[in-house]
Motif scaffolding. Structure first.
Motif, PDB file in Angstrom:
ATOM      1  N   VAL A  61       0.830  -1.199   0.000  1.00 51.70           N
ATOM      2  CA  VAL A  61       0.000   0.000   0.000  1.00 51.70           C
ATOM      3  C   VAL A  61       0.863   1.247   0.000  1.00 51.70           C
ATOM      4  CG1 VAL A  61      -1.681   1.343   1.308  1.00 51.70           C
ATOM      5  CG2 VAL A  61      -1.945  -1.134   1.129  1.00 51.70           C
ATOM      6  N   SER A  62       1.901   1.237   0.832  1.00 51.72           N
ATOM      7  CA  SER A  62       2.805   2.385   0.923  1.00 51.72           C
ATOM      8  C   SER A  62       3.531   2.621  -0.393  1.00 51.72           C
ATOM      9  CB  SER A  62       3.820   2.159   2.053  1.00 51.72           C
ATOM     10  OG  SER A  62       4.737   3.227   2.114  1.00 51.72           O
ATOM     11  N   LEU A  63       3.974   1.534  -1.034  1.00 49.81           N
ATOM     12  CA  LEU A  63       4.687   1.657  -2.302  1.00 49.81           C
ATOM     13  C   LEU A  63       3.773   2.227  -3.377  1.00 49.81           C
ATOM     14  CD1 LEU A  63       7.157   1.174  -4.074  1.00 49.81           C
ATOM     15  CD2 LEU A  63       6.345  -1.173  -4.445  1.00 49.81           C
ATOM     16  N   LYS A  64       2.533   1.732  -3.437  1.00 49.95           N
ATOM     17  CA  LYS A  64       1.581   2.222  -4.425  1.00 49.95           C
ATOM     18  C   LYS A  64       1.267   3.704  -4.197  1.00 49.95           C
ATOM     19  CE  LYS A  64      -3.017   1.390  -6.344  1.00 49.95           C
ATOM     20  NZ  LYS A  64      -4.256   0.576  -6.267  1.00 49.95           N
ATOM     21  N   PHE A  65       1.144   4.100  -2.922  1.00 49.06           N
ATOM     22  CA  PHE A  65       0.859   5.486  -2.571  1.00 49.06           C
ATOM     23  C   PHE A  65       2.000   6.401  -3.018  1.00 49.06           C
ATOM     24  CE2 PHE A  65       1.193   8.799   0.877  1.00 49.06           C
ATOM     25  CZ  PHE A  65       0.203   9.627   0.359  1.00 49.06           C
ATOM     26  N   HIS A  66       3.219   5.998  -2.754  1.00 44.65           N
ATOM     27  CA  HIS A  66       4.364   6.819  -3.149  1.00 44.65           C
ATOM     28  C   HIS A  66       4.522   6.863  -4.671  1.00 44.65           C
ATOM     29  CE1 HIS A  66       5.437   6.492   1.121  1.00 44.65           C
ATOM     30  NE2 HIS A  66       6.165   7.575   0.917  1.00 44.65           N
ATOM     31  N   GLN A  67       4.140   5.785  -5.341  1.00 45.64           N
ATOM     32  CA  GLN A  67       4.169   5.799  -6.808  1.00 45.64           C
ATOM     33  C   GLN A  67       3.147   6.796  -7.361  1.00 45.64           C
ATOM     34  OE1 GLN A  67       3.466   1.631  -7.599  1.00 45.64           O
ATOM     35  NE2 GLN A  67       5.656   1.201  -7.901  1.00 45.64           N
ATOM     36  N   GLN A  68       1.980   6.859  -6.699  1.00 47.75           N
ATOM     37  CA  GLN A  68       0.956   7.824  -7.099  1.00 47.75           C
ATOM     38  C   GLN A  68       1.467   9.251  -6.936  1.00 47.75           C
ATOM     39  OE1 GLN A  68      -2.098   6.445  -4.399  1.00 47.75           O
ATOM     40  NE2 GLN A  68      -3.354   5.660  -6.086  1.00 47.75           N
ATOM     41  N   LEU A  69       2.095   9.513  -5.788  1.00 42.49           N
ATOM     42  CA  LEU A  69       2.613  10.854  -5.535  1.00 42.49           C
ATOM     43  C   LEU A  69       3.699  11.234  -6.535  1.00 42.49           C
ATOM     44  CD1 LEU A  69       2.860  10.976  -1.623  1.00 42.49           C
ATOM     45  CD2 LEU A  69       0.994  11.739  -3.106  1.00 42.49           C
ATOM     46  N   LEU A  70       4.558  10.273  -6.863  1.00 45.89           N
ATOM     47  CA  LEU A  70       5.630  10.539  -7.826  1.00 45.89           C
ATOM     48  C   LEU A  70       5.042  10.854  -9.204  1.00 45.89           C
ATOM     49  CD1 LEU A  70       8.639  10.634  -8.509  1.00 45.89           C
ATOM     50  CD2 LEU A  70       8.543   8.170  -8.962  1.00 45.89           C
ATOM     51  N   LEU A  71       4.027  10.104  -9.599  1.00 52.19           N
ATOM     52  CA  LEU A  71       3.387  10.330 -10.895  1.00 52.19           C
ATOM     53  C   LEU A  71       2.736  11.707 -10.945  1.00 52.19           C
ATOM     54  CD1 LEU A  71       2.723   9.100 -13.633  1.00 52.19           C
ATOM     55  CD2 LEU A  71       0.645   8.127 -12.637  1.00 52.19           C
ATOM     56  N   ILE A  72       2.069  12.093  -9.858  1.00 50.50           N
ATOM     57  CA  ILE A  72       1.445  13.423  -9.799  1.00 50.50           C
ATOM     58  C   ILE A  72       2.511  14.511  -9.867  1.00 50.50           C
ATOM     59  CG2 ILE A  72       0.174  15.023  -8.306  1.00 50.50           C
ATOM     60  CD1 ILE A  72      -1.397  12.573  -7.285  1.00 50.50           C
ATOM     61  N   SER A  73       3.589  14.307  -9.121  1.00 55.42           N
ATOM     62  CA  SER A  73       4.684  15.286  -9.101  1.00 55.42           C
ATOM     63  C   SER A  73       5.261  15.503 -10.494  1.00 55.42           C
ATOM     64  CB  SER A  73       5.779  14.816  -8.147  1.00 55.42           C
ATOM     65  OG  SER A  73       6.881  15.700  -8.156  1.00 55.42           O
ATOM     66  N   GLU A  74       5.412  14.419 -11.241  1.00 54.89           N
ATOM     67  CA  GLU A  74       6.003  14.508 -12.579  1.00 54.89           C
ATOM     68  C   GLU A  74       5.086  15.209 -13.571  1.00 54.89           C
ATOM     69  OE1 GLU A  74       6.843  10.436 -13.383  1.00 54.89           O
ATOM     70  OE2 GLU A  74       8.836  10.490 -12.436  1.00 54.89           O
ATOM     71  N   ASN A  75       3.796  15.292 -13.249  1.00 60.29           N
ATOM     72  CA  ASN A  75       2.826  15.922 -14.146  1.00 60.29           C
ATOM     73  C   ASN A  75       2.529  17.371 -13.768  1.00 60.29           C
ATOM     74  OD1 ASN A  75       1.387  14.006 -16.273  1.00 60.29           O
ATOM     75  ND2 ASN A  75       1.944  12.766 -14.504  1.00 60.29           N
ATOM     76  N   LEU A  76       3.240  17.888 -12.771  1.00 58.99           N
ATOM     77  CA  LEU A  76       3.047  19.275 -12.354  1.00 58.99           C
ATOM     78  C   LEU A  76       4.209  20.129 -12.848  1.00 58.99           C
ATOM     79  CD1 LEU A  76       1.809  18.691  -8.681  1.00 58.99           C
ATOM     80  CD2 LEU A  76       0.428  19.444 -10.623  1.00 58.99           C
ATOM     81  N   VAL A  77       3.889  21.242 -13.489  1.00 61.37           N
ATOM     82  CA  VAL A  77       4.922  22.142 -13.989  1.00 61.37           C
ATOM     83  C   VAL A  77       5.330  23.115 -12.889  1.00 61.37           C
ATOM     84  CG1 VAL A  77       4.072  21.956 -16.343  1.00 61.37           C
ATOM     85  CG2 VAL A  77       3.220  23.778 -14.884  1.00 61.37           C
ATOM     86  N   THR A  78       6.336  23.912 -13.167  1.00 64.29           N
ATOM     87  CA  THR A  78       6.887  24.832 -12.167  1.00 64.29           C
ATOM     88  C   THR A  78       5.820  25.774 -11.607  1.00 64.29           C
ATOM     89  OG1 THR A  78       9.043  24.792 -13.272  1.00 64.29           O
ATOM     90  CG2 THR A  78       8.623  26.613 -11.756  1.00 64.29           C
ATOM     91  N   GLU A  79       4.968  26.308 -12.470  1.00 64.08           N
ATOM     92  CA  GLU A  79       3.908  27.225 -12.005  1.00 64.08           C
ATOM     93  C   GLU A  79       2.956  26.527 -11.042  1.00 64.08           C
ATOM     94  OE1 GLU A  79       2.043  28.676 -15.509  1.00 64.08           O
ATOM     95  OE2 GLU A  79       3.484  30.305 -15.802  1.00 64.08           O
ATOM     96  N   ASP A  80       2.680  25.246 -11.296  1.00 64.97           N
ATOM     97  CA  ASP A  80       1.797  24.488 -10.404  1.00 64.97           C
ATOM     98  C   ASP A  80       2.432  24.327  -9.019  1.00 64.97           C
ATOM     99  OD1 ASP A  80      -0.013  24.119 -12.487  1.00 64.97           O
ATOM    100  OD2 ASP A  80       0.971  22.273 -13.147  1.00 64.97           O
ATOM    101  N   VAL A  81       3.727  24.043  -8.999  1.00 67.71           N
ATOM    102  CA  VAL A  81       4.438  23.861  -7.728  1.00 67.71           C
ATOM    103  C   VAL A  81       4.425  25.160  -6.918  1.00 67.71           C
ATOM    104  CG1 VAL A  81       6.664  23.317  -6.658  1.00 67.71           C
ATOM    105  CG2 VAL A  81       5.907  22.043  -8.681  1.00 67.71           C
ATOM    106  N   VAL A  82       4.653  26.272  -7.595  1.00 72.84           N
ATOM    107  CA  VAL A  82       4.625  27.580  -6.927  1.00 72.84           C
ATOM    108  C   VAL A  82       3.243  27.844  -6.334  1.00 72.84           C
ATOM    109  CG1 VAL A  82       4.788  30.069  -7.297  1.00 72.84           C
ATOM    110  CG2 VAL A  82       6.467  28.547  -8.348  1.00 72.84           C
ATOM    111  N   ALA A  83       2.214  27.508  -7.088  1.00 76.90           N
ATOM    112  CA  ALA A  83       0.845  27.720  -6.612  1.00 76.90           C
ATOM    113  C   ALA A  83       0.538  26.859  -5.395  1.00 76.90           C
ATOM    114  CB  ALA A  83      -0.150  27.415  -7.736  1.00 76.90           C
ATOM    115  N   ILE A  84       0.952  25.589  -5.420  1.00 78.58           N
ATOM    116  CA  ILE A  84       0.710  24.697  -4.275  1.00 78.58           C
ATOM    117  C   ILE A  84       1.463  25.191  -3.049  1.00 78.58           C
ATOM    118  CG2 ILE A  84       1.097  22.360  -3.394  1.00 78.58           C
ATOM    119  CD1 ILE A  84       0.535  21.300  -6.184  1.00 78.58           C
TER     120      ILE A  84
END
Length: 473
Positions: free
Chosen positions: A5-28
């Motif tokens: 479960v933990s591995l799948k969760f971290h994979q989800q977070l990594l995938l989301i992170s890779e799909n966010l551009v610099t402007e998105d990170v600044v906004a978050i």
């Protein structure tokens, strides 16, 4: 099992992170300032860094991903919600009870979305004596964060914003006023995370101009009215949209009469339509224009239109090229889109009447998209659809479509009377609803959707309107 479960969760977070551009990170980062320490946020370089901080503070876990879902929702990255098991609608339902981003932070972020580069320069100039000399301001969020660090801007004191926007952009004062009113009215319900007011305040932001105030009009007295694009798809791989050239001709005459610079493009593929939107998105000449209009004449499906190669293009994707973020030159200005295309299955054709429905295999059709999901969420857009979702729209093979001909006719009749665009479209609805095909059985109902904050009224032209024959079917 727990490790899986933990591995799948971290994979989800990594995938989301890779799909966010610099402007998105600044906004978050900005939206997280109420519950993550500023010194730790300043060291953030990626979305994954933010996720680590949220997990360390127990705001985010495999069992509770709602805060991340809320953050993605706030920055309008709705396509990433499904990776957390959410939809846009599900997040909206839960915000009332589980939302953590404060109304204050929401208000600031909404302001930042409407601050153009030109406005940012003016604000920095006005506040030059209050800001550090060596500080380089690169974005609206950067400016707002700096004002907070300097103690010039707090949840209970937004006077500095009122001062600058009164000079630079009075329109944005209404967003601040709505925040202050909601804060005063709901003061007794406020808690540290402000969960009770997230939905209510969001609703109040969208009600600008309602109530006892008289709704003002968009500025339409500039040196140039604006550009009007007409995309006229006639020749498809295996069919022709006969009568569409009549529509394009009438639209060109009417919008030229209304003072717009009209550009007509014929027979564009899906890729060609997308590239055209990208080109006009970056057109610097928008700066001196009052508005932007785009008319698309083609076959269509739910929430989309076809290129001449029978590939679908999302209406929403086309329109988002002109949001304040993507096209700052049009920020705060009205953007009108008129779509003549079917939005559902084809119907049996009658004599002299064709439908703007697709001829490809129905199995290739995309899922339906509701009209409310077809326009960008930010302000100043209008989407005029020839028909409601799921239904066909009719086209006379010689005289053009019911919708476009009614639109041209009503614009010529009602603009000289000083009517606003929504009043005009209501009469277009009534006109088209009265029409019937030769068999006497088939009807059509147009539908507008909008996020306009003011009345849109065309200045009355000095020249007489072009003659448009009113068709009777």
């Amino acid at each position: 099992m727990e490790n899986d479960v933990s591995l799948k969760f971290h994979q989800q977070l990594l995938l989301i992170s890779e799909n966010l551009v610099t402007e998105d990170v600044v906004a978050i980062k900005f939206l997280c300032m109420d519950f993550l320490h500023l010194s730790k946020l300043e060291a953030v370089k990626s979305a994954a860094d933010i996720f680590k901080l949220l997990m360390a503070q127990e705001y985010l876990s495999a069992e509770d991903t709602f805060l991340l879902a809320e953050l993605l929702y706030r920055i309008k990255c709705h396509s990433l919600l499904e990776k957390l098991g959410y939809t846009k609608e599900k997040v909206q339902e839960c915000l009332h009870e589980k939302g953590r981003v404060s109304p204050y932070r929401q208000m600031l972020y909404e302001l930042s979305e409407n601050i153009t580069d030109d406005m940012l320069k003016k604000i920095a100039f006005l506040l030059q004596n209050r800001l550090p000399k060596c500080w380089i301001i690169t974005s609206a969020l950067d400016l707002l964060s700096l004002l907070e660090k300097q103690g010039l801007l707090t949840e209970d004191n937004v006077q500095v914003l009122e001062y600058v926007f009164k000079i630079v952009s009075p329109d944005l004062l209404e967003t601040i006023d709505n925040y202050k009113k909601a804060k005063d009215n709901k003061a007794a319900n406020f808690t540290q995370g402000f969960p009770e007011l997230n939905l209510e305040l969001r609703g109040e932001f969208s009600n600008v101009g309602k109530g006892s105030k008289t709704l003002s009009s968009y500025k339409m007295d500039g040196p140039h009215r604006g550009f009007c694009l007409i995309i006229n798809n006639v020749n498809f791989i295996s069919s022709q949209r006969k009568g569409s050239c009549k529509d394009a001709e009438q639209l060109e005459k009417v919008f030229t009469w209304l003072g717009l610079d009209v550009r007509t493009y014929t027979d564009l593929t899906s890729e060609g339509i997308t590239e055209l939107m990208q080109t006009w998105q970056h057109m610097p000449d928008h700066k001196d224009r009052n508005c932007f209009i785009c008319c698309i004449l083609s076959h269509g499906a739910s929430g989309a239109i076809y290129g001449t190669d029978y590939k679908l293009v999302s209406i929403r994707v086309l329109m988002t090229h002109f949001t304040a973020k993507q096209c700052p030159q049009l920020a705060g200005k009205p953007k009108l889109f008129f779509i003549q295309a079917c939005q559902g299955d084809s119907t049996q054709r009658a004599v002299y009447v064709d439908t703007d429905g697709p001829t490809p295999d129905p199995s290739s059709m995309q899922e339906r998209v509701s009209l409310s999901e077809s326009i960008p969420e930010e302000a100043d857009f209008l989407l005029g659809m020839a028909t409601v979702d799921g239904c066909v729209s009719f086209r006379h093979t010689e005289e053009g479509t019911w919708y476009i001909q009614a639109l041209c006719s009503k614009l010529q009749l009602l603009v000289p009377r000083g009517e606003d665009i929504l009043s005009i479209l209501t009469q277009v609805n009534e006109d088209v609803a009265r029409r019937v095909d030769p068999s006497g059985r088939k009807k059509q109902m147009p539908q507008p959707a909008y996020t306009l904050r003011r009345k849109f009224i065309f200045p009355i032209p000095t020249a007489p309107p072009p003659s448009v024959q009113h068709l009777g079917f």
